[in-house]
Design a protein around this motif. Structure first.
Motif, PDB file in Angstrom:
ATOM      1  N   VAL A 156       0.844  -1.180   0.150  1.00  0.00           N
ATOM      2  CA  VAL A 156       0.042   0.114  -0.170  1.00  0.00           C
ATOM      3  C   VAL A 156       0.975   1.294   0.065  1.00  0.00           C
ATOM      4  CG1 VAL A 156      -1.454   1.398   1.389  1.00  0.00           C
ATOM      5  CG2 VAL A 156      -1.835  -1.131   1.296  1.00  0.00           C
ATOM      6  N   LEU A 157       1.846   1.273   0.936  1.00  0.00           N
ATOM      7  CA  LEU A 157       2.766   2.243   0.996  1.00  0.00           C
ATOM      8  C   LEU A 157       3.444   2.625  -0.133  1.00  0.00           C
ATOM      9  CD1 LEU A 157       3.660   2.261   4.997  1.00  0.00           C
ATOM     10  CD2 LEU A 157       2.089   3.688   3.618  1.00  0.00           C
ATOM     11  N   LYS A 158       4.050   1.586  -0.730  1.00  0.00           N
ATOM     12  CA  LYS A 158       4.871   1.792  -2.230  1.00  0.00           C
ATOM     13  C   LYS A 158       4.193   2.452  -3.206  1.00  0.00           C
ATOM     14  CE  LYS A 158       8.084  -1.882  -1.542  1.00  0.00           C
ATOM     15  NZ  LYS A 158       8.464  -3.481  -1.898  1.00  0.00           N
ATOM     16  N   ARG A 159       2.863   2.011  -3.124  1.00  0.00           N
ATOM     17  CA  ARG A 159       1.891   2.449  -4.353  1.00  0.00           C
ATOM     18  C   ARG A 159       1.422   3.711  -4.013  1.00  0.00           C
ATOM     19  NH1 ARG A 159       1.455   2.378  -9.040  1.00  0.00           N
ATOM     20  NH2 ARG A 159       1.943   0.079  -8.718  1.00  0.00           N
ATOM     21  N   MET A 160       1.435   4.357  -2.772  1.00  0.00           N
ATOM     22  CA  MET A 160       1.158   5.767  -2.274  1.00  0.00           C
ATOM     23  C   MET A 160       2.237   6.494  -2.635  1.00  0.00           C
ATOM     24  SD  MET A 160       0.355   7.189   1.643  1.00  0.00           S
ATOM     25  CE  MET A 160       2.174   7.123   1.777  1.00  0.00           C
ATOM     26  N   ILE A 161       3.504   6.208  -2.177  1.00  0.00           N
ATOM     27  CA  ILE A 161       4.509   7.232  -2.747  1.00  0.00           C
ATOM     28  C   ILE A 161       4.812   7.289  -4.013  1.00  0.00           C
ATOM     29  CG2 ILE A 161       5.713   6.562  -0.295  1.00  0.00           C
ATOM     30  CD1 ILE A 161       7.562   5.033  -1.550  1.00  0.00           C
ATOM     31  N   SER A 162       4.485   6.258  -4.622  1.00  0.00           N
ATOM     32  CA  SER A 162       4.664   6.205  -6.363  1.00  0.00           C
ATOM     33  C   SER A 162       3.254   7.157  -6.725  1.00  0.00           C
ATOM     34  CB  SER A 162       4.256   5.020  -6.940  1.00  0.00           C
ATOM     35  OG  SER A 162       4.501   4.908  -8.279  1.00  0.00           O
TER      36      SER A 162
END
Length: 286
Positions: A156-162
């Motif tokens: 989730v956080l990888k998707r968010m920061i991307s």
């Protein structure tokens, strides 16, 4: 090492070090630290000049009836652990500092949040994404460090920061385990000694899933699910398995037939041992 309670002060500290050419790292935690957190701190400090550890039990990621009030807290104990691990600052805000009187904004990631944990903890990842966005805005780290145990959170956080072009990098570190394979967690303090011993079966069935896929060449994931459930019923019949799923490790889409799949596989599970909810996973390539 210093403890800072105000977000503006942390922003100024981070800005000062970055202007001085130093790299800042963040290890976000909810406190009651264990060896898993310490391993994150060691890696973060080895790779960066300044280490900020946030300690904040975030109310917005707990649902109704969950264990927010019971979540273990001991800031004095955590202070000494952070100091020994080489942290430079602890950011330990009050809820009122993180969420003012009129806080109307939240960060919501779709798709990857709407499965696995999302089926059992609605709204949880909105709370996670919002508080991590705030922590990243406050500390402005070059990198932040989390453990593999929370695999869906990491996705989730990888998707968010991307998606939001946040100027940071998430470093995912290996899960630290007890001698019997149980993943280290602050919630393990709620387990009895018998439950801790029986919970070793969780890591065992994850590894059995991996073995069936890589060594036995089993492609039918339904067979693997049934096999894992049978082992759990035999070893710990009182445990309640909420899910045991085989997915890819980016979008967390369930894989029904592994015969044509190539890439990273995530096997994840959630299980209740009495009133304590445990999660774990294993990641490998096929």
């Amino acid at each position: 090492m210093k403890v800072v309670k105000e977000s503006r002060a942390v922003q100024q500290i981070s800005e000062y070090y970055k202007c001085s050419g130093k790299s800042v790292a963040l290890v976000p935690t909810m406190g009651f630290l264990h060896e898993g957190h310490v391993s994150l701190m060691h890696k973060a400090k080895a790779e960066n000049d300044i280490l900020i550890v946030s300690i904040f039990v975030n109310p917005t990621q707990f649902g109704k009836g969950e264990d927010f009030d019971k979540y273990p807290r001991d800031i004095v104990r955590d202070f000494h652990i952070c100091e020994k691990a080489g942290a430079d600052y602890i950011f330990n805000p009050e809820v009122s500092e993180m969420y003012g009187e009129n806080s109307f904004t939240k960060v919501s990631v779709s798709n990857v949040t709407q499965k696995l944990e999302g089926d059992f903890r609605p709204g949880h990842f909105d709370g996670v994404a919002t508080v991590v966005t705030k922590l990243l805005n406050i500390t402005a780290p070059r990198k932040f460090y989390l453990g593999q145990k929370d695999a869906q959170q990491n996705a989730v956080l990888k998707r968010m920061i991307s998606d939001l072009n946040i100027d940071t990098e998430l470093v995912v570190c290996e899960t630290i385990r007890e001698a019997n394979g149980l993943a280290k967690s602050s919630r393990n303090t709620f387990l009895t000694e018998e439950q801790k011993q029986k919970a070793s079966v969780l890591f065992f069935i994850l590894n059995e899933g991996k073995r069936l896929i890589l060594e036995e060449k089993i492609s039918d994931t339904e067979f693997i699910y049934e096999y894992a459930e049978e082992i759990l019923k035999e070893k710990a019949p009182e445990f309640e398995l909420q899910y045991y799923k085989i997915t890819d490790n980016e979008f967390l889409n369930e894989i029904k037939d592994l015969s044509g799949f190539s890439g990273e596989i995530l096997i994840s599970l959630a299980c209740k041992a009495g009133n304590t909810r445990l999660i774990d996973n294993i990641i490998f390539s096929k």
